[in-house]
Design an enzyme around this catalytic site. Sequence first.
Site, PDB file in Angstrom:
ATOM      1  N   SER A 124      22.264  61.330  48.713  1.00 34.72           N
ATOM      2  CA  SER A 124      23.248  61.212  47.625  1.00 34.72           C
ATOM      3  C   SER A 124      24.488  60.451  48.059  1.00 34.72           C
ATOM      4  CB  SER A 124      23.685  62.600  47.154  1.00 34.72           C
ATOM      5  OG  SER A 124      22.576  63.362  46.790  1.00 34.72           O
ATOM      6  N   GLU A 240      10.376  68.425  49.137  1.00 31.69           N
ATOM      7  CA  GLU A 240      11.597  69.223  48.957  1.00 31.69           C
ATOM      8  C   GLU A 240      11.446  70.104  47.715  1.00 31.69           C
ATOM      9  OE1 GLU A 240      15.217  66.972  48.841  1.00 31.69           O
ATOM     10  OE2 GLU A 240      16.459  68.734  48.419  1.00 31.69           O
TER      11      GLU A 240
HETATM   12  C1  LIG Z   1      24.278  72.867  47.347  1.00 34.27           C
HETATM   13  C2  LIG Z   1      23.875  71.437  47.314  1.00 34.27           C
HETATM   14  C3  LIG Z   1      23.295  70.855  48.423  1.00 34.27           C
HETATM   15  C4  LIG Z   1      22.956  69.498  48.411  1.00 34.27           C
HETATM   16  N1  LIG Z   1      22.444  68.951  49.552  1.00 34.27           N
HETATM   17  C5  LIG Z   1      22.188  67.625  49.589  1.00 34.27           C
HETATM   18  C6  LIG Z   1      21.762  67.015  50.805  1.00 34.27           C
HETATM   19  O1  LIG Z   1      21.569  67.670  51.820  1.00 34.27           O
HETATM   20  N2  LIG Z   1      21.572  65.673  50.812  1.00 34.27           N
HETATM   21  C7  LIG Z   1      21.753  64.909  49.711  1.00 34.27           C
HETATM   22  O2  LIG Z   1      21.548  63.703  49.797  1.00 34.27           O
HETATM   23  N3  LIG Z   1      22.179  65.453  48.540  1.00 34.27           N
HETATM   24  C8  LIG Z   1      22.403  66.794  48.469  1.00 34.27           C
HETATM   25  N4  LIG Z   1      22.851  67.368  47.296  1.00 34.27           N
HETATM   26  C9  LIG Z   1      23.144  66.498  46.165  1.00 34.27           C
HETATM   27  C10 LIG Z   1      22.196  66.642  44.992  1.00 34.27           C
HETATM   28  O3  LIG Z   1      20.936  66.095  45.273  1.00 34.27           O
HETATM   29  C11 LIG Z   1      22.886  65.945  43.808  1.00 34.27           C
HETATM   30  O4  LIG Z   1      24.072  66.668  43.538  1.00 34.27           O
HETATM   31  C12 LIG Z   1      22.013  65.926  42.600  1.00 34.27           C
HETATM   32  O5  LIG Z   1      20.925  65.055  42.772  1.00 34.27           O
HETATM   33  C13 LIG Z   1      22.808  65.518  41.339  1.00 34.27           C
HETATM   34  O6  LIG Z   1      23.518  64.337  41.546  1.00 34.27           O
HETATM   35  P1  LIG Z   1      25.088  64.210  41.191  1.00 34.27           P
HETATM   36  O7  LIG Z   1      25.793  65.359  41.832  1.00 34.27           O
HETATM   37  O8  LIG Z   1      25.521  62.845  41.540  1.00 34.27           O
HETATM   38  O9  LIG Z   1      25.171  64.445  39.624  1.00 34.27           O
HETATM   39  P2  LIG Z   1      24.886  63.368  38.498  1.00 34.27           P
HETATM   40  O10 LIG Z   1      23.648  62.617  38.804  1.00 34.27           O
HETATM   41  O11 LIG Z   1      26.127  62.590  38.254  1.00 34.27           O
HETATM   42  O12 LIG Z   1      24.604  64.311  37.253  1.00 34.27           O
HETATM   43  C14 LIG Z   1      25.657  64.925  36.488  1.00 34.27           C
HETATM   44  C15 LIG Z   1      25.020  65.605  35.291  1.00 34.27           C
HETATM   45  O13 LIG Z   1      24.357  64.654  34.467  1.00 34.27           O
HETATM   46  C16 LIG Z   1      22.996  65.006  34.261  1.00 34.27           C
HETATM   47  N5  LIG Z   1      22.153  63.806  34.248  1.00 34.27           N
HETATM   48  C17 LIG Z   1      22.206  62.756  35.111  1.00 34.27           C
HETATM   49  N6  LIG Z   1      21.262  61.857  34.792  1.00 34.27           N
HETATM   50  C18 LIG Z   1      20.598  62.334  33.716  1.00 34.27           C
HETATM   51  C19 LIG Z   1      19.511  61.857  32.922  1.00 34.27           C
HETATM   52  N7  LIG Z   1      18.902  60.693  33.193  1.00 34.27           N
HETATM   53  N8  LIG Z   1      19.072  62.637  31.883  1.00 34.27           N
HETATM   54  C20 LIG Z   1      19.674  63.811  31.600  1.00 34.27           C
HETATM   55  N9  LIG Z   1      20.715  64.305  32.307  1.00 34.27           N
HETATM   56  C21 LIG Z   1      21.166  63.591  33.364  1.00 34.27           C
HETATM   57  C22 LIG Z   1      22.641  65.889  35.446  1.00 34.27           C
HETATM   58  O14 LIG Z   1      21.589  66.783  35.139  1.00 34.27           O
HETATM   59  C23 LIG Z   1      23.956  66.643  35.680  1.00 34.27           C
HETATM   60  O15 LIG Z   1      24.040  67.752  34.833  1.00 34.27           O
HETATM   61  C24 LIG Z   1      23.177  68.712  47.265  1.00 34.27           C
HETATM   62  C25 LIG Z   1      23.757  69.301  46.136  1.00 34.27           C
HETATM   63  C26 LIG Z   1      24.107  70.638  46.153  1.00 34.27           C
HETATM   64  C27 LIG Z   1      24.737  71.241  44.935  1.00 34.27           C
END
Ligand SMILES: Cc1cc2nc3c(=O)[nH]c(=O)nc-3n(C[C@H](O)[C@H](O)[C@H](O)COP(=O)(O)OP(=O)(O)OC[C@H]3O[C@@H](n4cnc5c(N)ncnc54)[C@H](O)[C@@H]3O)c2cc1C
Length: 387
Positions: A124, A240
């Site tokens: 991410s 995963e």
């Molecule tokens: C506790 C925790 C541990 C994590 N550990 C890791 C890690 O070790 N390594 C790593 O790389 N990442 C990690 N992550 C990150 C995680 O994979 C991302 O937070 C996740 O993929 C969501 O991305 P974002 O936070 O950028 O949210 P966004 O992608 O910006 O999403 C925001 C909102 O919009 C919605 N949304 C986005 N796109 C769409 C769509 N096409 N259709 C409908 N709804 C949509 C999402 O569901 C969400 O509600 C971790 C996250 C958490 C909370």
Amino acid sequence: MDFNLTPEEAAFRDEVRAFLDENLDAAESERDMNWFGGWLKKVREKRWVGFSWPKEVGGGGGTVMQQVILKEEMAKRKAPPLGSCYMGLAWVGPSIIQYGNEEQKQKYIPDILDGTYQWCTGYSEPDSGSDLASLKCRCERDGDEYVVNGQKIWTSIAMISKMMILLVRTQTDVDVKHDGITCLLVEMDSPGIEVRPIKNMSGGAMFAEVFLTDVRVPVENRLGAEGGGWKVTVSALANERSSIAEVYGLTRKMEELKDLARDTERAGQRAIDIPSIRRRLQRAEIRIESMRLNGQRFLTKQLKGEPLGSETSINKLHRASLEVEMGELAMEITGSASTLMQGCDEAPEDGRWAKFALGWPEVVIGGGTPNIQKNIISERILGLPKD
Ligand SMILES: Cc1cc2nc3c(=O)[nH]c(=O)nc-3n(C[C@H](O)[C@H](O)[C@H](O)COP(=O)(O)OP(=O)(O)OC[C@H]3O[C@@H](n4cnc5c(N)ncnc54)[C@H](O)[C@@H]3O)c2cc1C
């Protein structure tokens, strides 16, 4: 399919039960680091760490069915995990086995099995989470090295990891954003890596921002082809999700919740005797059973030699909502003391349940949010139009 155990499978189940009878010799509250170290050594000797991995790389060469038996028996007995390198065992190791060359397998797999150090996952970025393929972390080749510049975020356990599986962009002029992404295996103490912990809402700081400035990574640390990193990631993400989607952790948590409800007194009666709590416990248990049965559908596929695919999103979605529901249930059982955190004298089980109730984002958001799982299910399983 027939889920009755063959004589060999029944014999394996008996072997697992006998091992657990003999080795789960201390109550959970008495298991310290020493005990856990001894446990890890014994399960490693049995080749139950990486049990389904090929024997040539040091795994157990176990069949899919044996793996199910092992995990089910362990969950029923609330046994500790098999191995201590969580990400290494769940998805980094399987990716190295599938896409790595011989040197990479020999270099990394034994340490993952032994739990010598931790791996973290650098996917991410601040503007690339759900839409991971839009990632921008730059990577240019300079002779026998890659030079990486960019930022990662939400990198769990980055501060205690020795290695990171990192996704970078080696090509920008691509027609499809999924092309031009490369996967690297990076030493976290490489010059130019800065880890800044992020505090989460339960007070811990188990994830971090990772800044990469002119970080040099030997070309031999590339996993898979240059520009072919998306393929590696798709299988790593399926692993995963399937590790999150597994039912065993929930089965174990359910047993613990029932113990909690038996041991907690509310208004002069055991919490487990309160009808509203009983109903919620039953509902959660029924959902876990439906997940288990759904898991057997994937199992049937795997037994036919077909790879795991989008179906894991179904159980990942269920797991996400159950995790929230079970956290709320723990709060209801423990009543007004439920919000007290670790270190408070009055906190039930030293704040363990409050921490659990606040820990849902790891399972709900990590590995892809519920919205993304719904998109996958609707497009790839139900054949609905693309989002
Ligand atoms: C506790 C925790 C541990 C994590 N550990 C890791 C890690 O070790 N390594 C790593 O790389 N990442 C990690 N992550 C990150 C995680 O994979 C991302 O937070 C996740 O993929 C969501 O991305 P974002 O936070 O950028 O949210 P966004 O992608 O910006 O999403 C925001 C909102 O919009 C919605 N949304 C986005 N796109 C769409 C769509 N096409 N259709 C409908 N709804 C949509 C999402 O569901 C969400 O509600 C971790 C996250 C958490 C909370």
